[in-house]
Structures are given as C-alpha cells and as structure tokens.
Design a protein around this motif. Sequence first.
Motif, PDB file in Angstrom:
ATOM      1  N   ASP A  30      43.448  39.621  37.495  1.00  0.00           N
ATOM      2  CA  ASP A  30      43.901  39.594  36.055  1.00  0.00           C
ATOM      3  C   ASP A  30      43.073  38.631  34.935  1.00  0.00           C
ATOM      4  OD1 ASP A  30      46.061  41.408  36.583  1.00  0.00           O
ATOM      5  OD2 ASP A  30      47.484  39.483  36.781  1.00  0.00           O
ATOM      6  N   TYR A  31      42.473  37.819  35.873  1.00  0.00           N
ATOM      7  CA  TYR A  31      41.502  36.813  35.445  1.00  0.00           C
ATOM      8  C   TYR A  31      40.342  37.370  34.573  1.00  0.00           C
ATOM      9  CZ  TYR A  31      38.390  32.521  33.713  1.00  0.00           C
ATOM     10  OH  TYR A  31      37.096  31.898  34.053  1.00  0.00           O
ATOM     11  N   ALA A  32      39.427  38.486  35.307  1.00  0.00           N
ATOM     12  CA  ALA A  32      38.209  39.269  34.960  1.00  0.00           C
ATOM     13  C   ALA A  32      38.862  40.574  34.563  1.00  0.00           C
ATOM     14  CB  ALA A  32      37.839  39.637  36.456  1.00  0.00           C
ATOM     15  N   SER A  33      40.333  40.675  34.046  1.00  0.00           N
ATOM     16  CA  SER A  33      40.595  41.484  33.187  1.00  0.00           C
ATOM     17  C   SER A  33      40.526  41.236  31.163  1.00  0.00           C
ATOM     18  CB  SER A  33      41.479  42.654  33.965  1.00  0.00           C
ATOM     19  OG  SER A  33      41.598  43.031  34.472  1.00  0.00           O
ATOM     20  N   ASP A  34      40.644  40.054  31.901  1.00  0.00           N
ATOM     21  CA  ASP A  34      41.553  39.030  30.688  1.00  0.00           C
ATOM     22  C   ASP A  34      39.836  38.466  30.217  1.00  0.00           C
ATOM     23  OD1 ASP A  34      44.260  39.396  30.301  1.00  0.00           O
ATOM     24  OD2 ASP A  34      44.352  36.577  31.425  1.00  0.00           O
ATOM     25  N   LEU A  35      38.906  38.359  30.376  1.00  0.00           N
ATOM     26  CA  LEU A  35      37.680  38.258  30.319  1.00  0.00           C
ATOM     27  C   LEU A  35      36.945  38.948  29.058  1.00  0.00           C
ATOM     28  CD1 LEU A  35      36.007  35.467  32.927  1.00  0.00           C
ATOM     29  CD2 LEU A  35      37.361  34.850  31.162  1.00  0.00           C
ATOM     30  N   TYR A  36      37.172  40.715  30.015  1.00  0.00           N
ATOM     31  CA  TYR A  36      36.217  41.170  30.007  1.00  0.00           C
ATOM     32  C   TYR A  36      36.841  42.367  28.313  1.00  0.00           C
ATOM     33  CZ  TYR A  36      33.502  42.045  34.195  1.00  0.00           C
ATOM     34  OH  TYR A  36      33.011  41.813  35.169  1.00  0.00           O
ATOM     35  N   LYS A  37      38.284  41.696  28.364  1.00  0.00           N
ATOM     36  CA  LYS A  37      38.867  41.863  26.916  1.00  0.00           C
ATOM     37  C   LYS A  37      38.471  41.549  25.728  1.00  0.00           C
ATOM     38  CE  LYS A  37      42.893  43.936  29.471  1.00  0.00           C
ATOM     39  NZ  LYS A  37      44.604  43.918  29.815  1.00  0.00           N
ATOM     40  N   LYS A  38      38.120  39.928  26.460  1.00  0.00           N
ATOM     41  CA  LYS A  38      37.762  39.523  25.088  1.00  0.00           C
ATOM     42  C   LYS A  38      36.392  39.445  24.846  1.00  0.00           C
ATOM     43  CE  LYS A  38      40.749  35.286  26.550  1.00  0.00           C
ATOM     44  NZ  LYS A  38      41.033  34.343  27.188  1.00  0.00           N
ATOM     45  N   VAL A  60      39.321  43.787  44.235  1.00  0.00           N
ATOM     46  CA  VAL A  60      38.923  43.576  43.008  1.00  0.00           C
ATOM     47  C   VAL A  60      36.943  43.254  43.021  1.00  0.00           C
ATOM     48  CG1 VAL A  60      38.896  40.949  41.470  1.00  0.00           C
ATOM     49  CG2 VAL A  60      41.518  41.938  43.129  1.00  0.00           C
ATOM     50  N   ILE A  61      37.048  42.637  43.575  1.00  0.00           N
ATOM     51  CA  ILE A  61      35.266  42.318  43.533  1.00  0.00           C
ATOM     52  C   ILE A  61      34.727  43.573  43.102  1.00  0.00           C
ATOM     53  CG2 ILE A  61      33.238  41.909  44.578  1.00  0.00           C
ATOM     54  CD1 ILE A  61      34.597  39.732  45.890  1.00  0.00           C
ATOM     55  N   VAL A  62      35.350  44.915  44.143  1.00  0.00           N
ATOM     56  CA  VAL A  62      34.118  45.987  43.449  1.00  0.00           C
ATOM     57  C   VAL A  62      34.718  46.354  41.981  1.00  0.00           C
ATOM     58  CG1 VAL A  62      34.577  48.618  43.686  1.00  0.00           C
ATOM     59  CG2 VAL A  62      34.143  46.812  45.654  1.00  0.00           C
ATOM     60  N   ALA A  63      36.343  45.781  41.876  1.00  0.00           N
ATOM     61  CA  ALA A  63      36.264  46.383  40.178  1.00  0.00           C
ATOM     62  C   ALA A  63      35.296  45.482  39.288  1.00  0.00           C
ATOM     63  CB  ALA A  63      37.906  46.506  40.155  1.00  0.00           C
ATOM     64  N   MET A  64      35.428  44.523  39.450  1.00  0.00           N
ATOM     65  CA  MET A  64      34.699  43.642  38.908  1.00  0.00           C
ATOM     66  C   MET A  64      32.931  44.082  38.281  1.00  0.00           C
ATOM     67  SD  MET A  64      36.214  39.911  39.570  1.00  0.00           S
ATOM     68  CE  MET A  64      34.562  38.803  39.127  1.00  0.00           C
ATOM     69  N   GLN A  65      32.262  44.666  39.626  1.00  0.00           N
ATOM     70  CA  GLN A  65      30.516  45.184  39.701  1.00  0.00           C
ATOM     71  C   GLN A  65      30.826  46.303  38.792  1.00  0.00           C
ATOM     72  OE1 GLN A  65      28.491  43.457  41.001  1.00  0.00           O
ATOM     73  NE2 GLN A  65      27.186  45.280  40.176  1.00  0.00           N
ATOM     74  N   LYS A  66      32.305  47.426  38.986  1.00  0.00           N
ATOM     75  CA  LYS A  66      31.895  48.453  38.302  1.00  0.00           C
ATOM     76  C   LYS A  66      31.710  48.299  36.656  1.00  0.00           C
ATOM     77  CE  LYS A  66      34.089  51.696  41.725  1.00  0.00           C
ATOM     78  NZ  LYS A  66      35.699  52.297  42.109  1.00  0.00           N
ATOM     79  N   ARG A  67      32.741  47.232  36.514  1.00  0.00           N
ATOM     80  CA  ARG A  67      33.040  46.501  34.968  1.00  0.00           C
ATOM     81  C   ARG A  67      31.767  46.099  34.456  1.00  0.00           C
ATOM     82  NH1 ARG A  67      37.587  43.293  35.046  1.00  0.00           N
ATOM     83  NH2 ARG A  67      39.038  44.639  36.135  1.00  0.00           N
TER      84      ARG A  67
END
Length: 99
Positions: A30-38, A60-67
């Motif tokens: 949730d935290y990483a998603s909010d950062l990317y949205k901002k 979650v780390i893989v999802a962050m890496q993909k973004r």
Amino acid sequence: MEIIVKEEGTPLVFSLVGRLDTNTSPQLDDYASDLYKKGIVDLVVDMSECVFVSSAGLRVIVAMQKRAAVKGSLVFKNVVPEVMDVFSMTGFDKILTIE
C-alpha cells in the motif's frame, strides 16, 4: 513492521523495521503504491532493521521492482545477512539493486 521515512526528496529514502511477512507485506504494498500514485518513483529502501522477509514480502518487492523497471529506480541498502541469504537463495540478488 514499521516504515520510517528517513529522507524526503529524490530519491525518497525509507527504512523497514521488523519483519516483512504475510501480516505486514500489505502495508509495504500500500505504501509503495501510494508513492507511485503521487509520482514518487525513485526509492531507496534501508533494510538495516528488517530482520526477516517471507515469500509474501518477496512478492511485494517483485511488484516494486517491476514498477521501478518501467519508470524510476529502486535500491536496497544495508541488507542484513539473514535477509541477504533469502535474496541470494531466491535469485533476488540478481534482479535487485543492492548496495
């Protein structure tokens, strides 16, 4: 687990404190998603106080890496030996930027 912002700006530096597991990984997601949205896409994750990462945390780390691969950057710093062992055994040490 706690997420503590250490440095605002580019890149944003935050630390993970405690265990990144099934119970806490949604918090990081949730935290990483909010950062990317901002529009905050350059991240440094201080892992010096993260003592455990489960498979849910790795997801979650893989999802962050993909973004980050699409737009931005993601760096993991100060990874403790126990977590580095997990990264090494799973091959994450080859796909993540670890300093």
